[in-house]
Scaffold this motif. Structure first.
Motif, PDB file in Angstrom:
ATOM      1  N   THR A 212      -0.149   5.772  -5.340  1.00  0.00           N
ATOM      2  CA  THR A 212       0.883   6.233  -6.265  1.00  0.00           C
ATOM      3  C   THR A 212       0.521   7.607  -6.801  1.00  0.00           C
ATOM      4  N   SER A 213       1.506   8.497  -6.883  1.00  0.00           N
ATOM      5  CA  SER A 213       1.228   9.829  -7.428  1.00  0.00           C
ATOM      6  C   SER A 213       2.513  10.521  -7.848  1.00  0.00           C
ATOM      7  N   ASN A 214       2.489  11.116  -9.045  1.00  0.00           N
ATOM      8  CA  ASN A 214       3.644  11.891  -9.489  1.00  0.00           C
ATOM      9  C   ASN A 214       3.795  13.173  -8.689  1.00  0.00           C
TER      10      ASN A 214
ATOM     11  N   GLN B  85     -14.694   4.457   1.101  1.00  0.00           N
ATOM     12  CA  GLN B  85     -14.674   5.841   1.560  1.00  0.00           C
ATOM     13  C   GLN B  85     -13.270   6.431   1.438  1.00  0.00           C
ATOM     14  N   LEU B  86     -12.287   5.611   1.792  1.00  0.00           N
ATOM     15  CA  LEU B  86     -10.901   6.071   1.710  1.00  0.00           C
ATOM     16  C   LEU B  86     -10.532   6.394   0.264  1.00  0.00           C
ATOM     17  N   GLN B  87     -10.899   5.463  -0.621  1.00  0.00           N
ATOM     18  CA  GLN B  87     -10.590   5.631  -2.035  1.00  0.00           C
ATOM     19  C   GLN B  87     -11.213   6.930  -2.570  1.00  0.00           C
ATOM     20  N   GLU B  88     -12.441   7.142  -2.161  1.00  0.00           N
ATOM     21  CA  GLU B  88     -13.178   8.347  -2.564  1.00  0.00           C
ATOM     22  C   GLU B  88     -12.424   9.612  -2.137  1.00  0.00           C
ATOM     23  N   ARG B  89     -12.000   9.598  -0.880  1.00  0.00           N
ATOM     24  CA  ARG B  89     -11.345  10.786  -0.335  1.00  0.00           C
ATOM     25  C   ARG B  89      -9.974  11.032  -0.961  1.00  0.00           C
ATOM     26  N   LEU B  90      -9.316   9.956  -1.360  1.00  0.00           N
ATOM     27  CA  LEU B  90      -7.960  10.125  -1.899  1.00  0.00           C
ATOM     28  C   LEU B  90      -7.968  10.424  -3.394  1.00  0.00           C
TER      29      LEU B  90
ATOM     30  N   ALA C 202      -4.025  10.776  -5.133  1.00  0.00           N
ATOM     31  CA  ALA C 202      -3.178   9.668  -5.556  1.00  0.00           C
ATOM     32  C   ALA C 202      -4.029   8.556  -6.165  1.00  0.00           C
ATOM     33  N   ASP C 203      -3.411   7.732  -7.000  1.00  0.00           N
ATOM     34  CA  ASP C 203      -4.095   6.530  -7.471  1.00  0.00           C
ATOM     35  C   ASP C 203      -4.018   5.502  -6.356  1.00  0.00           C
ATOM     36  N   VAL C 204      -5.128   4.880  -6.096  1.00  0.00           N
ATOM     37  CA  VAL C 204      -5.172   3.960  -4.956  1.00  0.00           C
ATOM     38  C   VAL C 204      -5.454   2.542  -5.436  1.00  0.00           C
ATOM     39  N   GLU C 205      -4.643   1.622  -4.952  1.00  0.00           N
ATOM     40  CA  GLU C 205      -4.903   0.214  -5.239  1.00  0.00           C
ATOM     41  C   GLU C 205      -5.049  -0.498  -3.897  1.00  0.00           C
ATOM     42  N   ILE C 206      -6.110  -1.290  -3.782  1.00  0.00           N
ATOM     43  CA  ILE C 206      -6.375  -1.935  -2.494  1.00  0.00           C
ATOM     44  C   ILE C 206      -6.300  -3.445  -2.655  1.00  0.00           C
ATOM     45  N   ILE C 207      -5.513  -4.076  -1.819  1.00  0.00           N
ATOM     46  CA  ILE C 207      -5.340  -5.523  -1.947  1.00  0.00           C
ATOM     47  C   ILE C 207      -5.708  -6.194  -0.625  1.00  0.00           C
TER      48      ILE C 207
ATOM     49  N   THR D 155       7.820   3.395   1.487  1.00  0.00           N
ATOM     50  CA  THR D 155       7.668   4.426   0.455  1.00  0.00           C
ATOM     51  C   THR D 155       8.753   4.317  -0.608  1.00  0.00           C
ATOM     52  N   SER D 156       8.426   4.873  -1.782  1.00  0.00           N
ATOM     53  CA  SER D 156       9.432   5.122  -2.815  1.00  0.00           C
ATOM     54  C   SER D 156       9.245   6.581  -3.204  1.00  0.00           C
ATOM     55  N   GLU D 157       9.894   7.020  -4.268  1.00  0.00           N
ATOM     56  CA  GLU D 157       9.764   8.422  -4.668  1.00  0.00           C
ATOM     57  C   GLU D 157       8.326   8.785  -5.026  1.00  0.00           C
ATOM     58  N   VAL D 158       7.619   7.870  -5.678  1.00  0.00           N
ATOM     59  CA  VAL D 158       6.280   8.227  -6.160  1.00  0.00           C
ATOM     60  C   VAL D 158       5.162   7.362  -5.575  1.00  0.00           C
ATOM     61  N   SER D 159       5.483   6.583  -4.566  1.00  0.00           N
ATOM     62  CA  SER D 159       4.410   5.760  -4.020  1.00  0.00           C
ATOM     63  C   SER D 159       4.566   5.562  -2.513  1.00  0.00           C
ATOM     64  N   VAL D 160       3.437   5.313  -1.896  1.00  0.00           N
ATOM     65  CA  VAL D 160       3.424   4.976  -0.476  1.00  0.00           C
ATOM     66  C   VAL D 160       2.549   3.743  -0.328  1.00  0.00           C
ATOM     67  N   SER D 161       3.039   2.756   0.403  1.00  0.00           N
ATOM     68  CA  SER D 161       2.223   1.582   0.677  1.00  0.00           C
ATOM     69  C   SER D 161       2.033   1.471   2.178  1.00  0.00           C
TER      70      SER D 161
END
Ligand code: ASP
Ligand code: MG
Length: 455
Positions: free
Chosen positions: A323-325, A370-375, A379-384, A353-359
């Motif tokens: 998610t990112s503005n 590593q991915l979270q670190e790089r992003l 963007a804010d990253v949530e991993i499920i 996707t939506s306007e402010v997020s990509v899943s």
């Protein structure tokens, strides 16, 4: 003229080989060309033998080679009836082939290394043995057959371990070697999986490559049909292990089959491409249940234009919500996100996707930290973790809202993480918690395939 391909389990032991020969005998009037896989497990054994040789373990190499030899001899021994001369000829030939492979493996044991080219030479022995065995077994049962070396039929590039056919050369070679045998009213038998380079080196087409061989040969000789004989009744509306009411799909387009294959159907339609592209229908049939009509795969599929064909699932999936503005109205944002996936060689399956997020969904085994670190900073990253993709595959699934309505009604009370459906309407994918997936898939199958009103 048809091409009949038997998979490893269909030639796994004497009883199965006898069964396969009956299947060929019943189709003799269709002028079959036979392509066989290695006996089930043999290619894995050969890979293990190559590994053992590289480790310098000569004893293990000997054990594996002995076992492979014994399996082939046992099958022939069980099948031999009156025709002992063919049996003797087979055992002689088997001995020669086994001796050759043993010598190669002994060389590897001394060197403790094997090139890709050498590896192909070793693993190709499985199909060489099985095809010779099958040809002699047919002769022992009084079916006139002739063994053909795959290297004389399929010409490839030199990408050892996963070679690509050179269709111009293959077409010429296949016609020259196979057609005269068919014209003599004999049955040609060749191993799948194997080809040769222009320089004459043995190549393989990649694991499970025998289907590919069958499709290549069919395209080369202009066969009327390819029959892939395996150990299931065809492609099914669902996995029968957890949906017992699953049934065989009678007819699928190549696209639909390809979509299903990415969800773990045993078949890899990419390998059927040479036949499908040439307009040759492919039929998936069951050696253990030859009366069943199987699944037909053609370029266009059935005349029925719309509707679901099958529901499948892929487990062990991780959802990544980003998610990112900064995304609002920006350009190049997605490219930036996906660049990081590319750098980490993480393959993405679904995207929403939506306007402010990509899943997206990715396979669970990746290094998410590593991915979270790089992003970070992008963007804010949530991993499920622990998610499951359920895919409803069909054609034009959007054409009738009833399909979606039924699916969502079936999922009432089941939380969803993501949803995706492309323009082609080939695949409606829904991501749910893995713990809910048994229940979800059973309910969807019931709603789409078991209710009185067909969709
Ligand atoms: N025997 C080869 C393998 O196991 C090819 C095949 O079975 O199609 O990968
Ligand atoms: Mg196989």
């Amino acid at each position: 003229m048809i091409v009949i391909k038997f998979g490893g389990t269909s030639v796994g032991d004497a009883e199965r080989v006898a069964n396969a020969i009956d299947i060929v005998a019943e189709r003799r009037h269709l002028h079959p060309i036979i392509v066989v896989s290695a006996l089930s497990g043999v290619t894995n054994d050969l890979v293990a033998a190559a590994d053992a040789a590289c480790a310098g373990d000569g004893q293990r190499v000997n054990d594996i080679v002995d076992r492979v030899r014994q399996r082939h001899e046992d099958v022939a021994m069980h099948l031999v009836q009156q025709k002992f001369d063919f049996f003797d000829a087979f055992v002689k030939r088997l001995s020669k082939q086994i001796e050759e492979i043993h010598t190669i493996l002994q060389g590897v044991t001394l060197l403790r290394e094997v090139t890709k080219r050498g590896h192909d030479k070793i693993v190709s022995i499985g199909e060489k043995l099985s095809s010779v065995l099958f040809a002699y077994s047919m002769m022992m049962r009084e079916l006139p057959s002739e063994h053909v070396e795959s290297e004389d039929v399929i010409w490839t590039n030199d990408h050892f371990g996963g070679a690509t056919p050179r269709m111009d050369l293959t077409t010429e070679a296949a016609r020259k070697t196979l057609l005269p045998i068919v014209e003599r009213n004999h049955i040609p038998v060749m191993g799948g999986f194997i080809g040769r380079t222009a320089g004459g080196a043995t190549t393989t087409l990649g694991r499970n490559g025998s289907d590919y061989s069958a499709a290549i040969v069919a395209a080369a000789v202009g066969a009327d049909e390819v029959q892939i004989w395996t150990d299931v009744d065809g492609l099914l509306t669902c996995d029968p292990r957890f949906v017992p009411s699953a049934r065989v799909i009678d007819h699928l387009s190549h696209e639909e089959a390809a979509e299903l294959a990415s969800f773990g159907a045993k078949l890899h339609p990419r390998t059927l491409e040479p036949a499908i592209e040439a307009g040759i229908p492919v039929r998936i049939l069951n050696t253990q249940n030859p009366a069943s009509p199987g699944t037909l795969i053609t370029r266009e599929g059935t005349a029925r234009a719309t509707g679901p064909r099958s529901v499948a699932r892929k487990r062990n999936v991780t959802v990544v919500h980003m998610t990112s503005n900064k995304m609002l109205g920006a350009h190049g944002f997605l490219a930036r996100l996906f660049h990081e996936f590319e750098e980490l060689k993480i393959s993405v399956d679904l995207i929403a996707t939506s306007e402010v997020s990509v899943s997206v969904t990715v396979d669970e085994r990746h290094d998410m930290e590593q991915l979270q670190e790089r992003l970070r900073g992008v963007a804010d990253v949530e991993i499920i973790d622990g998610q499951c993709i359920i895919a409803i595959v069909g054609r034009n699934l959007l054409a009738d809202a009833l399909v979606g309505a039924r699916v969502f009604e079936a999922l009432r009370g089941v939380p969803m993480q993501m949803l995706s459906l492309g323009r082609s309407g080939l695949n409606l994918s829904i991501v749910v918690n893995d713990a809910d997936s048994d229940n979800a898939i059973q309910r969807i199958h019931h709603a789409l395939f078991e209710q009185a009103v067909a969709v």
